[in-house]
Design an enzyme around this catalytic site. Sequence first.
Site: not given
Lengths: 298, 298, 298, 298
Positions: D167, D193
């Site tokens: 992420k 993210g």
Amino acid sequence: MSYFKIKGVIPPMVTPFNKDDEVDYDKHIFNVKKWGEYDIAGYLVLGSNSETVYLTEEEKLNLIKLTVDNKPEGKLVMVGTGMESTKETIYLTNKAAELGADCALIITPHYYGEKMNDEALINYFTEVADKCLIPILIYNVTKYTHVNISPKAVSVLSKHPNIIGMKDSSGSIPQLVSYKGVVDMNEFNLMVGTAGIWYPALTLGVEGSVQALVNCCPGECVEIQKLYDNGQDQESRELYERMFPVNAAVTGKYGIAGLKYACDKLGLQGGLVRKPLLQVTEKEKEELDNILKVAGLI
Amino acid sequence: MSYFKIKGVIPPMVTPFNKDDEVDYDKHIFNVKKWGEYDIAGYLVLGSNSETVYLTEEEKLNLIKLTVDNKPEGKLVMVGTGMESTKETIYLTNKAAELGADCALIITPHYYGEKMNDEALINYFTEVADKCLIPILIYNVTKYTHVNISPKAVSVLSKHPNIIGMKDSSGSIPQLVSYKGVVDMNEFNLMVGTAGIWYPALTLGVEGSVQALVNCCPGECVEIQKLYDNGQDQESRELYERMFPVNAAVTGKYGIAGLKYACDKLGLQGGLVRKPLLQVTEKEKEELDNILKVAGLI
Amino acid sequence: MSYFKIKGVIPPMVTPFNKDDEVDYDKHIFNVKKWGEYDIAGYLVLGSNSETVYLTEEEKLNLIKLTVDNKPEGKLVMVGTGMESTKETIYLTNKAAELGADCALIITPHYYGEKMNDEALINYFTEVADKCLIPILIYNVTKYTHVNISPKAVSVLSKHPNIIGMKDSSGSIPQLVSYKGVVDMNEFNLMVGTAGIWYPALTLGVEGSVQALVNCCPGECVEIQKLYDNGQDQESRELYERMFPVNAAVTGKYGIAGLKYACDKLGLQGGLVRKPLLQVTEKEKEELDNILKVAGLI
Amino acid sequence: MSYFKIKGVIPPMVTPFNKDDEVDYDKHIFNVKKWGEYDIAGYLVLGSNSETVYLTEEEKLNLIKLTVDNKPEGKLVMVGTGMESTKETIYLTNKAAELGADCALIITPHYYGEKMNDEALINYFTEVADKCLIPILIYNVTKYTHVNISPKAVSVLSKHPNIIGMKDSSGSIPQLVSYKGVVDMNEFNLMVGTAGIWYPALTLGVEGSVQALVNCCPGECVEIQKLYDNGQDQESRELYERMFPVNAAVTGKYGIAGLKYACDKLGLQGGLVRKPLLQVTEKEKEELDNILKVAGLI
């Protein structure tokens, strides 16, 4: 109203120097004609990639004139005539206007960067726009200036009839969307200043771009947009992703010297960089060759 | 060998502008004479505080000539003639030399800051030193340039016979000590570029300094050094600490416009700043008055 | 009033680990005793150089207890019990107090660094000071936290009866002078957190310091202050400058692993670093040996 | 092979605190159930927005267990069990695995950020992946860690059979494209993210995302992807652009306290933040109300 729409890609032209550290105008003319063979929107003379901070006023005006004189009809000539002081910016921009420039890309003043707050920048661009004979665009290039104009200031300035757009070279998509949210996209050319976000910017409705990569890969940069406009998203994205490492190399790691070397390899005339910039080394040339090969360019 | 020792403080002279955004040369002459009444080591024309990036070549040369012509004998004239390109730096420095400048303070080129590595900076300063008619000093001012010359590069350059020193304006004592560790202090003028570390620098053996605060408080800046040299450490430190908030104000928060206002209040002729810099507001004037009062200056 | 004066140097003790990545408590005890032979002001358990972020609560409490139990009488035990949350900081500090710690050095919370403004930090340190059983000092260490407490916040906090000082590890002399200007030096221990500015700090009236270098060179760090206090400025400064490159090495380039290696070479027990930190390589050991040799330490 | 594909959005769940600064587990359960009504891919327990650095181990494990117990079947439970030390990360991750977590999102260690070079990070994630009972994903969140993992390190790590993705919360599209260029997108979940680049990331082929905005606007975040997948680019982009200022507010200016307030306003249970974070002020609430109104959410 002086607004006109700018659609397509524009090379921020490199300035070829010779071994005596002088501008090689013949190579410049060659490049202007060569780029003219592609479906570019126009030319940027005196952008950051031109080493404009190393050029004398005379050299600057020569480059503008030679661009105007040697370009195909219908292509735009944009000039990077922003200086640190308000008065010098106006002076140089109007000189360029007399030579036939269509619009000016005015960099944020930056030496006293901490003082270039919203009020100072709004005052500056407003006075410049008021007194220049051609439309202007704001040039935001944090990498070199360490100044980042706020969406708030852009919002105010976008309403000025002689400010017709901006080029954001930050490479930040969130920032681009922030700008987009505060301007009227029908009357303001929000352009991106790097091939590193060309495809994503297209998907967000951006239609114009000045990008270093156009110097050495004009065909590919044009094609990414054509494919996208034609509904071929997948092909457009693949070409963008294939060009991405080349762009990273010629704008990041290897700088202008690397960009010029790529021009030399790909049919343009890059020439040398002016001192104190360092020329590419033999080792760097090999690395660049490899990057160009992987991208299928040589 | 062109080395000569520089001991004492030097004002990086402000350039007074009038309401028409033009240089007010009479005020400049007034200032040159006024500073000449103090025991300063000399003058810096065209430093960062002079708004040199806003000046034309003609204005720059006028300011140098007027300084040379109006200063008391025996005071040094240092000039900030560093430009972005190697050739323009040499050109302008030699013009200044012809007008009587004693030495030149050459800023690190910085627009393409990421490319100004050790090799580029060593090449640059070496060529400039080779070709300039007067000795040069390296000017490191990270705040404006976002470039920070390494001790390694300084070490190499300090050995050049025509490079007689450097001014570090970073304000960092550890960095100062790093530079000190790699140069020969008997043949290299390691100067600090801010009053913010003047007393600590003296305790470390530094003897020369170019500092904005000398513009408005020449007597105090001179006195700090005299007290120190006289063994009155405590008094020197107290004066330094009393001046510290004034320096922070006129170099930080309120910038050059604030520095000029302080000059106006303290017997010098600051004048206005050139656009796009903003003038001090009435509110800022009040705040500055208060700072000057607390420091016992008004 | 809980204020007491701290004068002298304090090692922010390294935590020796063994090959199984476990704390080597025997080595810790050896170090506590060894440092006790020098005229240090006390000990800091759980400072940044202790790899405290890698320690379990149990390990932390063991290290505190073993320090209290093995130190000579009269030496201070300071503990780095600052956690991210207010409640955990209070909990751990009071655990340490029960074990005999004299005061706590509380780091600025920093994970949500942008939110740690003056108000948040003032609230935090006030509540911690209110609820802790031992006096606290503020720990400002920008290098690790990317948070920099303002002089304004320090000014407010310095008036709290249970906040008896601060350690500033920024290495910035201008910042140190800013703090000094807003606190009462008779009731607040303004300490510096790096040997990189030890001598200049002494000349400014600072009398206490926690510095990594004390770990491996306790005698030299003590001696710099003794010489200064004895009026031998020149000798003090020379020793400081001789130690400067060693300090730069063990706090900068080579980090804690390098610091521990220097401890091993100089009669202390550094041991290994805990993962994910990397051990020093053979090449780095050679470089460190050379630095220690040049400084006359081996 | 432990790889499995993650498609869809995931809320990095806020942790509601009550007026006594304690976790309000009932509100947490309410939220888990509420989010379960939307077509989200799963849950992230202990992400940055959970104030995980303020939680005790017991609280962390409680939150994981309550999420596993109260979620609808088929939804993923991802846990943010990365600690600073290798051994604590492994310990906590395996505790979470025992409680039923499906995979772990492991943050780059960062306190000694300058030492977290490629070698250190590759060693770290490799050992963690080797010893954890569930697959892991790399968590790169420069804003909080000031560490930025390189594409080179990601390339190496992406080949580990137990590292199934990453992420990236940098918000940088060029960086995302750099990562994409070095991993096998068929065997590695490259997730973004932040909602700030959700639509552009979709156009680049990213299919999974953990984003703070899902906390308060789960429906909209899901819908952006559904519209895009359905070929409704224009509608998807418009919804993304409408949500953009809300996301900027709850992740930037107003932080977690603002995010929680938005949750409270939009049908979730945000609750209070834990100290030292500051609660939203009345003025900030008004500003947030206005932002939510402009976005058509209230």
